[in-house]
Structure formats: structure tokens, C-alpha cells
Design an enzyme around this catalytic site. Structure first.
Site, PDB file in Angstrom:
ATOM      1  N   PHE A 249       5.915  -3.005   1.839  1.00  0.00           N
ATOM      2  CA  PHE A 249       7.019  -2.930   2.798  1.00  0.00           C
ATOM      3  C   PHE A 249       8.313  -2.699   2.017  1.00  0.00           C
ATOM      4  O   PHE A 249       8.426  -3.111   0.868  1.00  0.00           O
ATOM      5  CB  PHE A 249       7.144  -4.246   3.579  1.00  0.00           C
ATOM      6  CG  PHE A 249       6.323  -4.281   4.834  1.00  0.00           C
ATOM      7  CD1 PHE A 249       4.939  -4.314   4.768  1.00  0.00           C
ATOM      8  CD2 PHE A 249       6.929  -4.288   6.087  1.00  0.00           C
ATOM      9  CE1 PHE A 249       4.173  -4.351   5.921  1.00  0.00           C
ATOM     10  CE2 PHE A 249       6.176  -4.324   7.247  1.00  0.00           C
ATOM     11  CZ  PHE A 249       4.789  -4.358   7.175  1.00  0.00           C
TER      12      PHE A 249
ATOM     13  N   ASN B  26      15.623 -15.982   1.011  1.00  0.00           N
ATOM     14  CA  ASN B  26      16.111 -14.785   1.705  1.00  0.00           C
ATOM     15  C   ASN B  26      15.857 -14.954   3.195  1.00  0.00           C
ATOM     16  O   ASN B  26      15.250 -15.933   3.621  1.00  0.00           O
ATOM     17  CB  ASN B  26      15.468 -13.518   1.128  1.00  0.00           C
ATOM     18  CG  ASN B  26      13.962 -13.510   1.304  1.00  0.00           C
ATOM     19  OD1 ASN B  26      13.462 -13.494   2.419  1.00  0.00           O
ATOM     20  ND2 ASN B  26      13.235 -13.567   0.185  1.00  0.00           N
TER      21      ASN B  26
HETATM   22  N1  CTP Z   1       6.986  -7.115  -3.927  1.00  0.00           N
HETATM   23  C1  CTP Z   1       6.025  -7.693  -4.724  1.00  0.00           C
HETATM   24  N2  CTP Z   1       6.392  -8.503  -5.758  1.00  0.00           N
HETATM   25  C2  CTP Z   1       7.686  -8.708  -6.039  1.00  0.00           C
HETATM   26  C3  CTP Z   1       8.697  -8.095  -5.246  1.00  0.00           C
HETATM   27  C4  CTP Z   1       8.296  -7.313  -4.192  1.00  0.00           C
HETATM   28  O1  CTP Z   1       4.839  -7.476  -4.485  1.00  0.00           O
HETATM   29  N3  CTP Z   1       8.010  -9.493  -7.051  1.00  0.00           N
HETATM   30  C5  CTP Z   1       6.552  -6.253  -2.820  1.00  0.00           C
HETATM   31  C6  CTP Z   1       7.059  -6.716  -1.469  1.00  0.00           C
HETATM   32  O2  CTP Z   1       6.134  -7.616  -0.846  1.00  0.00           O
HETATM   33  C7  CTP Z   1       7.163  -5.404  -0.715  1.00  0.00           C
HETATM   34  C8  CTP Z   1       7.468  -4.392  -1.782  1.00  0.00           C
HETATM   35  O3  CTP Z   1       7.106  -4.985  -3.024  1.00  0.00           O
HETATM   36  O4  CTP Z   1       5.944  -5.032  -0.120  1.00  0.00           O
HETATM   37  C9  CTP Z   1       8.901  -3.981  -1.888  1.00  0.00           C
HETATM   38  O5  CTP Z   1       9.713  -5.138  -1.961  1.00  0.00           O
HETATM   39  P1  CTP Z   1      11.273  -5.005  -2.181  1.00  0.00           P
HETATM   40  O6  CTP Z   1      11.877  -6.345  -2.344  1.00  0.00           O
HETATM   41  O7  CTP Z   1      11.852  -4.088  -1.152  1.00  0.00           O
HETATM   42  O8  CTP Z   1      11.246  -4.195  -3.530  1.00  0.00           O
HETATM   43  P2  CTP Z   1      11.834  -4.434  -4.913  1.00  0.00           P
HETATM   44  O9  CTP Z   1      10.946  -3.725  -5.867  1.00  0.00           O
HETATM   45  O10 CTP Z   1      12.063  -5.874  -5.124  1.00  0.00           O
HETATM   46  O11 CTP Z   1      13.185  -3.612  -4.837  1.00  0.00           O
HETATM   47  P3  CTP Z   1      14.697  -4.027  -4.423  1.00  0.00           P
HETATM   48  O12 CTP Z   1      14.680  -5.502  -4.147  1.00  0.00           O
HETATM   49  O13 CTP Z   1      15.478  -3.650  -5.594  1.00  0.00           O
HETATM   50  O14 CTP Z   1      14.984  -3.197  -3.216  1.00  0.00           O
END
Ligand code: CTP
Length: 411
Positions: A334, A219
């Protein structure tokens, strides 16, 4: 030497006692200026030189600049009469070795005590700062990196090295940090910060999920925001561990441990390890939600005209795993969203059991690689806006808010 008439320009290091170790490296000449700069802020500086340091700069120079006898040997009766080496180790409130050569790093990592400087470092309980300086190939060598990791894991602050042209004509990471940067590190080490004595883990950057030997799903996260958060937490007095996805950013000054990972699964286990001892976890990494179900060790070949399907499987959620533990650290997540920011952020705050969430809008020209950003903070019963600013200043404001919420909820 005019010790009695020396007047500091500023008193921010007044009454502070700093032991400066100088080891053998061309950067030793910069340490002369460092003594001057520390004394300009009112610090008392005592200098210890290794034998090889004296091939680069003479003791008289440091003696004149520090206004004190220079210590060079465990067996120097004149210096021992002025202050014995055990007394000198107790006297120091901070020990800074600048330059710290590859040899010094090795000797300190292995607990040697066969010269004055290494002995003092073992005897003293003062925080130890090492301003690394060496040829860039030496710095990159696995043996040196292993020593640096050992020292950092022990809480030693390895500072730098900086990138750039070197005295040997090569270019790369190996230069000693500039005297004013080292001086600022010492000044901030005495400042009581909002996170003093707390252990903070920060994750940063993207994750890469390998498809085959050459392709991956990644990403656009640059890691800049997470690295700024790590720096701001260290400035606020925290003992910071940084778990970094694949980025090529230098480790911020003051970060005591850095673990580099590639995939979400690796980040998951590195963060869980680091958080076993942590008070606060700040999840700034953009973790990949899915990974290919199968990874091919060979490069996959094109099948002309055929559609290709890639089956993905879900990655573990790091924040949710921590929230499910009996005593999780204070959790800050975040959320980068393209739309409906508050709504999505609040849902994540609740679902993942976070204490606070930091939301920002991302799009074509916002977030990711941009130097600045704007953030919205949400917690169960409140919110706050941090208007557009560069990422380091935003990170500093964020840390103030994290510290305030942490104090309210956990103490
Ligand atoms: N995060 C995490 N573990 C994952 C995915 C995300 O700990 N497998 C954490 C990220 O570091 C961030 C938060 O969760 O602090 C939100 O990440 P985000 O990618 O926005 O959330 P998702 O739950 O993956 O939601 P989406 O991608 O559907 O927006």
C-alpha cells in the site's frame, strides 16, 4: 413436526448437510432460530446437544425445527439406530457449534472425546465453526484466549463473540453472533471464492515506536482498510492470518489467526513467521520507518528551557525483506501519499519488489479514519482505478483484482 411438507424459501444451502452442536449457554435459544434460518435456505440440519444445553432448551424444540431426531449421547441407542455417531460425523459437511461455551472451547482445544459433541468434532474432517458465547470476563480470561489461539492455529473458525449487553447484565464482548450472521458465514463457506485454498497474510494498522514508558511515535492509521481487506480475503475463501498493529477493532469473521503487535520490529517478525506458509501477503499496515535508538524504561523528565534531541534509527522494511527471500509470496503493498501519488507508488512497487501496489491519497479529510476511500492499483504493466466507496466494498473489489493478478503471475 411436518418434515414432508417443509419447503425452503431459498435454495442456496440446498443439499448442504450441517451438523449443529448446541452447548450450555443462554444463547442456545437463538440456535432454535438458526435451525429455522438454515432450513429456510434448503439445508439439512442435524442437532447434537450437550447435557448442559438441555438445561436451556429441550430436545423436542430442536427436533421439531430440524425435522430430525436430536442426538444427545454416545450411548443413546435410539439415536444411534437412526444414525451412528461415526456415520453422523461423516455425514456433516460443516459443523457449527452455537453457542460454543468456554468449556466447549477448552475441551476441543485439548482434544477431549468424552461426550458426543467433542467426539464428533474429533472424528469429522468437516470444517469446524465455533460461535463463541460466554460472560465477557470469561472471554477475556487468558485461559480462554489461549484455547482460542490454539483452535485458530489449527484452522478452526472461531466466530465472534459480539459486543453488547449480556443476559447476565454485564456489557462487553461475549454475546453469540446473531443467527442470520452465522447462517451467512455458512452460506459463504460453501461459495467457491476467488482465493479458495490460498493462504493470505494481511498486516493492518499503525505501529507504535516507544520513546519511554509512556510516550511513543505513532501514525494516524486506523486499521480499518487492512481489517476490511482481511475480511474480504476470508469471504473469497482464503485462509487468512491477520497481523495487527495497536488498534481496537474486532477480528473480522472468517479470519483464522490474529497476531497483535505494537512495534515495526514485532510486526516484521510476526509477518515473516506467518508468511513462511503464505501464498499472498497484503501489506496494508502503516509501518513506522524509524524508531528511537534508545528506549527509556522510566518516564523521561522535562528539562526546562533545554532543547531535546531524539535520535532515530531505521526499522526493517517488511516487504523488502520478503521480496529478498528465494520464494516470496505474491506481494501487495500500500502507499498512502499526500501528492504525486502514481509516481511515488510506482517507485515503491519497483524498489520493494512488489507484484502490485495499492495507492491512495491521504490528507486532512481523506484516508485514515474515514469510512470510505478511493484506490489506484498499479502493477508492472498496468493500472486500475477503484472509485470512492466504503472501505469494505473497496477491499472486496481489491481482492478480486489481487486474485486475478495472482492467477496470471503464479499459476
Ligand atoms: N512497509 C513495510 N515495512 C516498512 C515500511 C513500510 O513493509 N518498514 C510497507 C507498508 O506496509 C506499505 C508499503 O511498504 O505496504 C509502503 O509503505 P510507505 O510507508 O508508504 O513506504 P515507505 O517506503 O516507508 O516510504 P515513505 O514513508 O517515504 O513514503
Amino acid at each position: 413436526m411436518s418434515e414432508l411438507t417443509y419447503m425452503p424459501l431459498d435454495t442456496s444451502l440446498s443439499q448442504r448437510r450441517i451438523l449443529l452442536g448446541v452447548s450450555g449457554g443462554i444463547a442456545a435459544y437463538k440456535s432454535c432460530e438458526l435451525v429455522r434460518r438454515l432450513r429456510d435456505l434448503g439445508a439439512q440440519v442435524r442437532v447434537v446437544m450437550t447435557e448442559s444445553a438441555r438445561h436451556f432448551v429441550g430436545t423436542t424444540t430442536f427436533q421439531a425445527l430440524s425435522g430430525q431426531i436430536v442426538h444427545t449421547s454416545l450411548w443413546d441407542t435410539q439415536a444411534e439406530a437412526a444414525m451412528g455417531h461415526i456415520e453422523l460425523a461423516r455425514w456433516a459437511q460443516r459443523i457449527l457449534v452455537a453457542p460454543a461455551s468456554a468449556d466447549v472451547l477448552a475441551r476441543l482445544a485439548h482434544g477431549h472425546a468424552d461426550d458426543l459433541l467433542s467426539t464428533l468434532c474429533l472424528v469429522s474432517t468437516a470444517p469446524l465453526y465455533l460461535a463463541a458465547a460466554m460472560n465477557q470476563q470469561m472471554w477475556a480470561h487468558a485461559a480462554v484466549q489461549a484455547n482460542v489461539n490454539t483452535l485458530r492455529a489449527r484452522g478452526v473458525h472461531v466466530l465472534g463473540p459480539a459486543e453488547g449487553g449480556q443476559a447476565c447484565g454485564e456489557i462487553g464482548a461475549g454475546r453469540m453472533l446473531e443467527p442470520q450472521v452465522l447462517r451467512d458465514v455458512l452460506v459463504s463457506s460453501f461459495a467457491e471464492g476467488a482465493l479458495t485454498d490460498l493462504r493470505v497474510v494481511v498486516s493492518a494498522g499503525p505501529t507504535f515506536e516507544d520513546i519511554d514508558a509512556v510516550r511513543f511515535i505513532g501514525n494516524r492509521s486506523s486499521g480499518k482498510m487492512g481489517f476490511s481487506v482481511a475480511q474480504a480475503a476470508a469471504e473469497a475463501g482464503a485462509q487468512v492470518s491477520l497481523v495487527a498493529g495497536p488498534v481496537s477493532l474486532p477480528t473480522p469473521v472468517g479470519v483464522v489467526q490474529r497476531v497483535d503487535v505494537r512495534s515495526a520490529e514485532q510486526m516484521h517478525s510476526a509477518v515473516l513467521d506467518a508468511c513462511a506458509q503464505a501464498d499472498i501477503y497484503i501489506a496494508a499496515a502503516a509501518v513506522g520507518d524509524y524508531r528511537p535508538l534508545a528506549r527509556s524504561d522510566c518516564k523521561l523528565k522535562k528539562k526546562s528551557g533545554a532543547e531535546v534531541e531524539l535520535t532515530l534509527t531505521e526499522n526493517p522494511d517488511i516487504l523488502a525483506s520478503l521480496a529478498a527471500q528465494p520464494k516470496p509470496p505474491f506481494l501487495v503493498g500500500f502507499a498512502a501519499e499526500t501528492h504525486d501519488v502514481e509516481n511515488y507508488a510506482r517507485v515503491k512497487l519497483k524498489c520493494k519488489g512488489m507484484d502490485m501496489i495499492v495507492a491512495n491519497q491521504v490528507g486532512e479529510r481523506l484516508g485514515f479514519d474515514a469510512p470510505d476511500n478511493a484506490l489506484n492499483l498499479y502493477w508492472a504493466d498496468g493500472s486500475m482505478e477503484l472509485p470512492r466507496n466504503d472501505k469494505l466494498n473497496l477491499a472486496r473489489q481489491l481482492i478480486v483484482q489481487v486474485a486475478a493478478r495472482y492467477q496470471m503471475v503464479r499459476t
